[in-house]
Write a protein that holds these residues in place. Structure first.
Motif: not given
Ligand SMILES: *Cc1c(COP(=O)(O)O)cnc(C)c1O
Length: 366
Positions: A357-365, A300-303, A267-271, A259-264
């Motif tokens: 998690v992935i929403d916030k990760l995208k925002e942090a990127l 840091k942003r995620l924390a 997404v630019a900047g993530i592999k 599911y993480y893989r699907k959500l990602l």
């Protein structure tokens, strides 16, 4: 929403009654070291993994040390391994008096590069320790072929990959010995320290059993300098309960990773790291590479959003103080140390948590 890296509570809730019963049985037996629980666990885990001998030990680190000693590795010998692992892999090699030789990893999985392994072999090389990093089986076929061609022992570090498979066979049972850890955060975790050595080699098993008990086959008839390294009865009883559910738990991790893989996707900047089609990755960690130089900021942003993440590993082993003087330069491992970020994962993690998690990760990127 506060999100930890790992939440053990769902498992404890699910298994509460069975765990309490198992622990009470040990307390009432009055037998805490080397008793019937340890024996039963050893035979159950050997059956699950499909190997001849399973030997309960104090920790995964001890399993590596004892496997090396039992395989006859010692001073003057070289042992090749990956620099992108937990320190204990190399530490075990140094503990037996041998020299760790580090070779780089492959970019797609961050596991040991078989070609680099072959190039690093010298007349002193006696063994190789492949590590199934994050639960992802190494490409073992070339490693086994090179080892057999050069007469090297293969000791698998399976600390992160309990239940993982390569070509339909459990990792840990491919090499001369497999070394598992039951540290509480591992896929099969105890509620304290624990480890396991597995092997099909009768002689290696006999040596390992002797080494875990102060080098004695028979009590008070010590033959060699050994260790006090036994899996205690409470941990064995707990592990027996959890072993019955390991398929379900690993399947939960695999579903969550997918599911993480699907959500990602896209997404630019993530592999994401590669999964091999002929293996079963059991996702001890869901690790991604942040490829735009923003890894530390992203963490840091995620924390700040209450989301825990981890960096496995911020410094490759060859750059740690004790090994830095050896002068290795291993660019792929060094880059991975700046890009790797492990996301929260556990067997029962909810999809809503993963989406958050992935929403916030995208925002942090951005
Ligand atoms: C956890 C771990 C170990 C050490 O296991 P312990 O039980 O903590 O001693 C060794 N190698 C790897 C790759 C690990 O992740």
């Amino acid at each position: 929403m506060k999100i930890p890296m790992l939440d053990l509570n769902p498992e404890i809730d699910l298994l509460w009654e069975e765990l309490m019963q198992a622990m009470q049985q040990v307390l009432r037996s009055g037998h805490f070291i080397m008793g019937s629980q340890g024996k039963a666990f050893e035979s159950e885990v050997a059956r699950y993994l499909g190997c001849k001998h399973a030997i309960g030990l104090n920790s995964g680190t001890d399993a590596l040390v004892i496997a090396l000693r039992a395989a006859g590795i010692g001073p003057g010998d070289e042992v090749i391994t990956t620099p992108f692992t937990f320190f204990a892999t190399a530490e075990a090699i140094s503990h037996v008096g041998a020299v760790p030789v580090f070779v780089d990893v492959v970019q797609e999985t961050l596991n040991l590069d078989a070609k680099a392994l072959e190039q690093a072999i010298t007349p002193r090389t006696k063994a190789v320790i492949p590590v199934h990093l994050y639960g992802n089986p190494c490409d073992l076929e070339p490693i086994m072929a090179i080892a057999s061609q050069h007469g090297l022992r293969v000791i698998e570090d399976v600390a992160q990959a309990f239940g993982g498979e390569y070509r339909g066979r459990k990792v840990g049972t491919w090499g001369d010995a497999g070394c598992f850890s039951f540290f509480p955060t591992k896929n099969l975790g105890a509620y304290g320290d624990g480890g396991l050595l597995v092997t099909d080699d009768d002689e290696l098993a006999e040596q390992a059993r002797m080494l875990r008990q102060h080098g004695a086959k028979r009590k008070y008839f010590n033959e060699v300098i050994g260790y006090n390294s036994r899996l205690d009865e409470l941990q064995a009883a707990i592990l027996r309960v959890k072993l019955q559910r390991i398929e379900e738990f690993n399947e939960g991790r695999i579903q969550a990773a997918s599911y993480y893989r699907k959500l990602l996707e896209g997404v630019a900047g993530i592999k994401c790291l590669d999964e091999q089609s002929d293996s079963r990755h059991v996702y001890h960690q869901m690790t991604v590479l942040i490829t735009n130089d923003m890894r530390d900021q992203v963490q840091k942003r995620l924390a700040e959003e209450g989301i825990d993440t981890m960096i496995y590993y911020p410094v490759p082993v060859h750059k740690l103080p004790v090994y830095q003087g050896l002068g290795y330069q291993l660019p792929i491992a060094e880059r991975a140390a700046n890009q790797a970020l492990s996301l929260p994962i556990w067997p029962q993690i909810g999809r809503n948590i993963q989406e958050h998690v992935i929403d916030k990760l995208k925002e942090a990127l951005v």
